[in-house]
Design a protein around this motif. Structure first.
Motif, PDB file in Angstrom:
ATOM      1  N   UNK A 161       0.813  -1.207  -0.002  1.00  0.00           N
ATOM      2  CA  UNK A 161       0.133  -0.009   0.086  1.00  0.00           C
ATOM      3  C   UNK A 161       0.871   1.309  -0.010  1.00  0.00           C
ATOM      4  N   UNK A 162       0.579   2.034  -0.905  1.00  0.00           N
ATOM      5  CA  UNK A 162       1.486   3.226  -0.951  1.00  0.00           C
ATOM      6  C   UNK A 162       2.883   3.145  -1.578  1.00  0.00           C
ATOM      7  N   UNK A 163       2.994   2.184  -2.327  1.00  0.00           N
ATOM      8  CA  UNK A 163       4.188   1.761  -2.864  1.00  0.00           C
ATOM      9  C   UNK A 163       4.200   1.660  -4.453  1.00  0.00           C
ATOM     10  N   UNK A 164       5.214   1.621  -4.968  1.00  0.00           N
ATOM     11  CA  UNK A 164       5.488   1.351  -6.631  1.00  0.00           C
ATOM     12  C   UNK A 164       6.513   0.539  -6.492  1.00  0.00           C
ATOM     13  N   UNK A 165       6.402  -0.613  -7.609  1.00  0.00           N
ATOM     14  CA  UNK A 165       7.442  -1.450  -7.639  1.00  0.00           C
ATOM     15  C   UNK A 165       8.238  -0.887  -9.047  1.00  0.00           C
ATOM     16  N   UNK A 166       9.631  -0.687  -8.935  1.00  0.00           N
ATOM     17  CA  UNK A 166      10.307  -0.415 -10.072  1.00  0.00           C
ATOM     18  C   UNK A 166      11.351  -1.255 -10.764  1.00  0.00           C
ATOM     19  N   UNK A 167      11.150  -0.954 -11.917  1.00  0.00           N
ATOM     20  CA  UNK A 167      12.152  -2.329 -12.629  1.00  0.00           C
ATOM     21  C   UNK A 167      13.290  -1.287 -12.813  1.00  0.00           C
ATOM     22  N   UNK A 168      14.420  -1.490 -12.131  1.00  0.00           N
ATOM     23  CA  UNK A 168      15.500  -0.760 -12.013  1.00  0.00           C
ATOM     24  C   UNK A 168      16.670  -0.833 -13.335  1.00  0.00           C
ATOM     25  N   UNK A 169      16.867   0.376 -13.683  1.00  0.00           N
ATOM     26  CA  UNK A 169      17.835   0.336 -14.770  1.00  0.00           C
ATOM     27  C   UNK A 169      19.063   0.752 -14.415  1.00  0.00           C
ATOM     28  N   UNK A 170      19.309   1.505 -13.480  1.00  0.00           N
ATOM     29  CA  UNK A 170      20.488   2.111 -12.984  1.00  0.00           C
ATOM     30  C   UNK A 170      20.522   2.625 -11.308  1.00  0.00           C
ATOM     31  N   UNK A 171      21.436   2.511 -10.710  1.00  0.00           N
ATOM     32  CA  UNK A 171      21.513   2.684  -9.220  1.00  0.00           C
ATOM     33  C   UNK A 171      22.830   3.471  -9.113  1.00  0.00           C
ATOM     34  N   UNK A 172      22.872   4.389  -8.076  1.00  0.00           N
ATOM     35  CA  UNK A 172      23.919   5.268  -7.700  1.00  0.00           C
ATOM     36  C   UNK A 172      24.248   5.158  -6.097  1.00  0.00           C
ATOM     37  N   UNK A 173      25.698   5.102  -5.958  1.00  0.00           N
ATOM     38  CA  UNK A 173      26.323   4.982  -4.648  1.00  0.00           C
ATOM     39  C   UNK A 173      26.563   6.240  -3.838  1.00  0.00           C
ATOM     40  N   UNK A 174      26.425   6.329  -2.852  1.00  0.00           N
ATOM     41  CA  UNK A 174      26.789   7.200  -1.820  1.00  0.00           C
ATOM     42  C   UNK A 174      27.305   6.919  -0.562  1.00  0.00           C
ATOM     43  N   UNK A 175      28.053   7.926   0.205  1.00  0.00           N
ATOM     44  CA  UNK A 175      28.630   7.570   1.382  1.00  0.00           C
ATOM     45  C   UNK A 175      27.781   7.001   2.187  1.00  0.00           C
ATOM     46  N   UNK A 176      26.462   7.299   2.211  1.00  0.00           N
ATOM     47  CA  UNK A 176      25.221   6.710   3.104  1.00  0.00           C
ATOM     48  C   UNK A 176      25.338   5.226   2.929  1.00  0.00           C
ATOM     49  N   UNK A 177      25.625   4.793   1.608  1.00  0.00           N
ATOM     50  CA  UNK A 177      25.574   3.438   1.523  1.00  0.00           C
ATOM     51  C   UNK A 177      26.697   2.471   2.405  1.00  0.00           C
ATOM     52  N   UNK A 178      27.739   3.036   2.297  1.00  0.00           N
ATOM     53  CA  UNK A 178      28.750   2.252   2.785  1.00  0.00           C
ATOM     54  C   UNK A 178      28.778   2.656   4.532  1.00  0.00           C
ATOM     55  N   UNK A 179      28.278   3.620   4.822  1.00  0.00           N
ATOM     56  CA  UNK A 179      27.837   3.578   6.013  1.00  0.00           C
ATOM     57  C   UNK A 179      26.896   2.578   6.520  1.00  0.00           C
ATOM     58  N   UNK A 180      25.938   2.145   5.763  1.00  0.00           N
ATOM     59  CA  UNK A 180      24.976   1.122   5.976  1.00  0.00           C
ATOM     60  C   UNK A 180      25.550  -0.152   6.017  1.00  0.00           C
ATOM     61  N   UNK A 181      26.622  -0.292   4.764  1.00  0.00           N
ATOM     62  CA  UNK A 181      27.069  -1.534   4.758  1.00  0.00           C
ATOM     63  C   UNK A 181      28.001  -1.929   5.870  1.00  0.00           C
ATOM     64  N   UNK A 182      28.830  -0.934   6.562  1.00  0.00           N
ATOM     65  CA  UNK A 182      29.572  -1.213   7.787  1.00  0.00           C
ATOM     66  C   UNK A 182      28.710  -1.223   9.090  1.00  0.00           C
ATOM     67  N   UNK A 183      27.664  -0.425   8.883  1.00  0.00           N
ATOM     68  CA  UNK A 183      26.811  -0.538  10.450  1.00  0.00           C
ATOM     69  C   UNK A 183      27.420   0.916  11.093  1.00  0.00           C
ATOM     70  N   UNK A 184      28.070   1.709  10.431  1.00  0.00           N
ATOM     71  CA  UNK A 184      28.554   3.027  11.036  1.00  0.00           C
ATOM     72  C   UNK A 184      27.359   4.039  11.011  1.00  0.00           C
ATOM     73  N   UNK A 185      27.347   5.040  12.000  1.00  0.00           N
ATOM     74  CA  UNK A 185      27.744   4.989  13.264  1.00  0.00           C
ATOM     75  C   UNK A 185      27.079   3.819  14.178  1.00  0.00           C
TER      76      UNK A 185
END
Length: 329
Positions: free
Chosen positions: A27-51
């Motif tokens: 509910x309230x969502x869309x499903x996207x067929x992904x063609x491309x994605x981008x990386x951010x410092x946010x992503x490696x913080x999430x990957x590392x579990x920091x802080x």
């Protein structure tokens, strides 16, 4: 479908490309067929579990990632629409914040994706969400940049900086970009009136003063940056150089608050552009600037979905030029 999974916190080697079930739009969502994605410092913080403080606050999971599929920034085509997700139809090209973007399909809250500007490729569109929204908030919302002001962007060649230079220049500010030698011509082409190679010149030596400083690097203490602010200048902090893995950007915000109490300058953090925060109006604003030809995403490197771990290592090194993008299909 293929997706990049992160089953536990740790280095890029923990990321795995695997076959998983395709998600369904709730509910309230869309499903996207992904063609491309981008990386951010946010992503490696999430990957590392920091802080670690973010784990306790529920932002990323306590002992393992809350979202098994990595990635946030995506561009693609709406595949399906959940109940109550009005305004978007299947077949619409979109960009925005999609939880689990490093996959062939990803779900997103309908309010966090907007139509893709026609002039952008999917790779360019994927580079927009977090970087452009953060830059817009730093320059226009928090910094309140006006025509004729002198604006310095530290980290001008990076994912946020390349957007910030263009947005500030579009507001008729006199922009100075601080970057590496390899990015000086790029930053100048984006609208910077002056470009400083940080390895050859100290922009805090007091020879020039600025009305607004957007600091995307965080490698200098606030007191040193304040030296080159005008008497009523504003320092906008983009969370870089956070003090330690325990408190991260939270610690940086506390530092700014403490300095604010004893100085006439205004030191302000940017509210992070993340999938959990209000972003719809900001996404519409940046796509309008892009559609008008005032802002163009800068892509430094592209990788395949299978090489996402290598792409994450590149971003984590902290010297990315523009945005790093994953081509999914």
């Amino acid at each position: 479908m293929k997706a990049v999974l992160q089953e536990r916190f740790g280095p890029p080697d923990f990321l795995r490309l695997q076959e998983v079930d395709r998600p369904r739009a709730g509910a309230g969502q869309v499903l996207v067929r992904v063609h491309a994605a981008a990386l951010n410092p946010y992503d490696w913080h999430m990957m590392r579990g920091d802080p670690y403080a973010a784990r306790l606050m529920g932002g990323m999971g306590l002992s393992r990632p809350k979202c098994r599929v990595a990635g946030i920034d995506a561009a693609g085509v709406v595949e399906a629409v959940g109940a109550g997700a009005g305004g978007l139809r299947p077949g619409t090209p979109v960009l925005g914040f999609c939880a689990g973007a490093f996959a062939e399909y990803a779900c997103a809250t309908a309010e966090l994706v907007v139509p893709k500007p026609e002039r952008l490729s999917f790779e360019q569109a994927a580079a927009v969400p977090m970087g452009a929204v953060t830059a817009l908030r730093g320059i226009r919302t928090v910094g309140r940049v006006r025509a004729g002001q002198r604006v310095l962007v530290n980290g001008a060649g990076g994912g946020v900086g390349t957007f910030a230079v263009q947005i500030a220049a579009g507001l008729d500010a006199e922009v100075t970009g601080v970057c590496s030698a390899g990015s000086t011509e790029l930053v100048r082409s984006l609208g910077a009136a002056h470009v400083i190679d940080y390895a050859r010149e100290d922009f805090t030596d007091g020879r020039a003063r600025y009305d607004v400083i957007l600091d995307n690097v965080g490698n200098l203490p606030p007191g040193r940056l304040r030296r080159v602010l005008t008497p009523t200048g504003v320092l906008v902090a983009n969370g870089g150089g956070s003090p330690g893995r325990v408190f991260g950007a939270i610690g940086s915000m506390l530092q700014l608050a403490a300095v604010n109490a004893v100085t006439r300058h205004s030191l302000r953090p940017i509210t992070p552009a993340t999938p959990g925060g209000p972003a719809h109006e900001d996404l519409l604003a940046v796509t309008a600037l892009i559609q008008a030809g005032q802002v163009t995403p800068v892509i430094g490197r592209t990788y395949s979905l299978a090489d996402t771990a290598e792409a994450m290592r590149h971003v984590e090194e902290g010297h990315s030029r523009g945005k790093t993008v994953i081509t999914v299909r």
